[in-house]
Design a protein around this motif. Structure first.
Motif, PDB file in Angstrom:
ATOM      1  N   LEU A 168     -16.561 -31.958 -20.472  1.00 51.30           N
ATOM      2  CA  LEU A 168     -15.508 -31.911 -21.487  1.00 51.30           C
ATOM      3  C   LEU A 168     -14.180 -32.422 -20.929  1.00 51.30           C
ATOM      4  CD1 LEU A 168     -16.201 -28.479 -23.241  1.00 51.30           C
ATOM      5  CD2 LEU A 168     -16.908 -30.766 -23.962  1.00 51.30           C
ATOM      6  N   THR A 212     -14.600 -33.611 -31.570  1.00 49.76           N
ATOM      7  CA  THR A 212     -15.677 -34.047 -30.683  1.00 49.76           C
ATOM      8  C   THR A 212     -15.930 -33.063 -29.545  1.00 49.76           C
ATOM      9  OG1 THR A 212     -15.263 -36.385 -31.157  1.00 49.76           O
ATOM     10  CG2 THR A 212     -16.451 -35.879 -29.130  1.00 49.76           C
ATOM     11  N   ILE A 270     -19.428 -31.037 -28.874  1.00 47.84           N
ATOM     12  CA  ILE A 270     -20.199 -31.239 -27.644  1.00 47.84           C
ATOM     13  C   ILE A 270     -20.381 -29.915 -26.916  1.00 47.84           C
ATOM     14  CG2 ILE A 270     -20.144 -32.283 -25.346  1.00 47.84           C
ATOM     15  CD1 ILE A 270     -18.871 -34.743 -26.597  1.00 47.84           C
ATOM     16  N   TYR A 271     -19.309 -29.126 -26.867  1.00 45.11           N
ATOM     17  CA  TYR A 271     -19.414 -27.788 -26.266  1.00 45.11           C
ATOM     18  C   TYR A 271     -20.505 -26.976 -26.946  1.00 45.11           C
ATOM     19  CZ  TYR A 271     -18.618 -22.786 -26.427  1.00 45.11           C
ATOM     20  OH  TYR A 271     -18.813 -21.431 -26.452  1.00 45.11           O
ATOM     21  N   ALA A 283     -24.021 -28.549 -26.129  1.00 43.43           N
ATOM     22  CA  ALA A 283     -24.379 -28.529 -24.710  1.00 43.43           C
ATOM     23  C   ALA A 283     -24.570 -27.105 -24.200  1.00 43.43           C
ATOM     24  CB  ALA A 283     -23.314 -29.252 -23.890  1.00 43.43           C
ATOM     25  N   LEU A 310     -21.546 -34.352 -34.706  1.00 44.78           N
ATOM     26  CA  LEU A 310     -21.305 -35.621 -34.013  1.00 44.78           C
ATOM     27  C   LEU A 310     -21.847 -36.799 -34.824  1.00 44.78           C
ATOM     28  CD1 LEU A 310     -22.156 -34.477 -30.382  1.00 44.78           C
ATOM     29  CD2 LEU A 310     -19.889 -35.039 -31.271  1.00 44.78           C
TER      30      LEU A 310
END
Length: 291
Positions: free
Chosen positions: A201, A220, A224-225, A228, A267
């Motif tokens: 990140l 974003t 992603i956090y 993931a 995303l």
């Protein structure tokens, strides 16, 4: 933590020194509380720094952090208690004993998200902008907080004889494994995974600030956090012996699958559909809130 080097030249075992840092009369300082306080302090400092780099008023992040704590910690405890109700129904006085451990990060995420939504609505700032700035601090805090499980001898995995095995005292072992001494240090696996997500990140954040680099769309980093972290938690949870269960279902794995799906879907919406997330048009006023 003690190290046993008798197995292999590079092998060692983890042994917790116990949950208490020190006692001074009636005052007891526990590792769990100390680690949470450290994570909050580092998280607020980092999020304020990132806010400045995005020309967002850092005071907004310090205010938001208070809301996040108020929302996250009670929900983290409530979530855990609900799925362990049979135990707490017999010992209702233990419900508030959060210093003994027993909080669920998924409950914290839910409570923190609700608190952030309310905060952003009242302050008239973009939720997704704030979420991006908080995401690196959140995953760093999770990496730090997992070590509280180590000191409390909890949230460990199935039996193992791997070189990095974790010793669990007999009184902390599951009934089915009373004669087993060593287990997977799942707290360590998740802490390392979280640090990897944290590095990802921050790399994306700072690369997006460089000239001639494509800018990240708002939302974003948080998406992603979400994806993931959930991916790592999905497989690590499968190793644990103390998962919160709903019948035969491991709740954390189910929630992780939802997190992965939401992160990927978000995303896809941002980059393949090329559409903004809700609330982005209400982004923080850079002129008024520049810091």
């Amino acid at each position: 933590m003690t190290l046993d080097l008798t197995i292999l030249p590079l092998a060692f075992r983890f042994t917790s020194p116990g949950p208490i840092v020190f006692q001074l009369g009636p005052i007891t300082v526990r590792w769990y509380g100390l680690l949470i306080a450290t994570a909050v302090l580092l998280g607020v400092t980092l999020s304020q720094y990132l806010a400045k780099r995005r020309h967002v008023n850092p005071d907004l992040l310090s205010d938001l952090s208070i809301w996040l704590i108020i929302g996250a910690i009670p929900f983290a405890r409530l979530y855990y208690v609900i799925f362990q109700w049979a135990e707490y129904a017999r010992n209702p006085g233990k419900i508030i004993a959060i210093w003994e451990g027993g909080i669920a990060i998924h409950g914290a995420i839910i409570g923190g998200t609700l608190a952030a939504l309310i905060f952003c609505k009242l302050k008239k700032v973009a939720f997704w902008q704030m979420a991006d700035l908080v995401a690196p601090s959140l995953i760093l805090g999770q990496a730090i907080g997992r070590w509280g499980n180590f000191f409390n001898s909890e949230a460990f995995g199935s039996p193992t004889n791997l070189p990095w095995k974790l010793y669990i005292p007999r009184d902390r072992r599951p009934p089915d494994f009373l004669n087993v001494e060593y287990f997977h240090p799942t707290f360590l696996y998740e802490s390392i995974w979280d640090l990897g997500v944290f590095a990802l990140l921050l790399t994306l954040f700072f690369r997006s600030l460089q000239q001639n680099k494509s800018k990240l769309k708002v939302g974003t980093l948080f998406l992603i956090y979400l994806a993931a972290y959930s991916l790592g938690r999905l497989w690590i949870e499968g190793l644990r012996t103390d998962s919160l269960m709903l019948g035969p279902l491991r709740i954390a794995q189910f929630i992780s699958l939802i997190g992965i799906g939401l992160g990927i879907l978000g995303l896809w919406w941002l980059y393949l559909k090329n559409r903004p997330l809700p609330d982005v048009v209400a982004a923080v006023d850079e002129t008024e809130n520049a810091g």
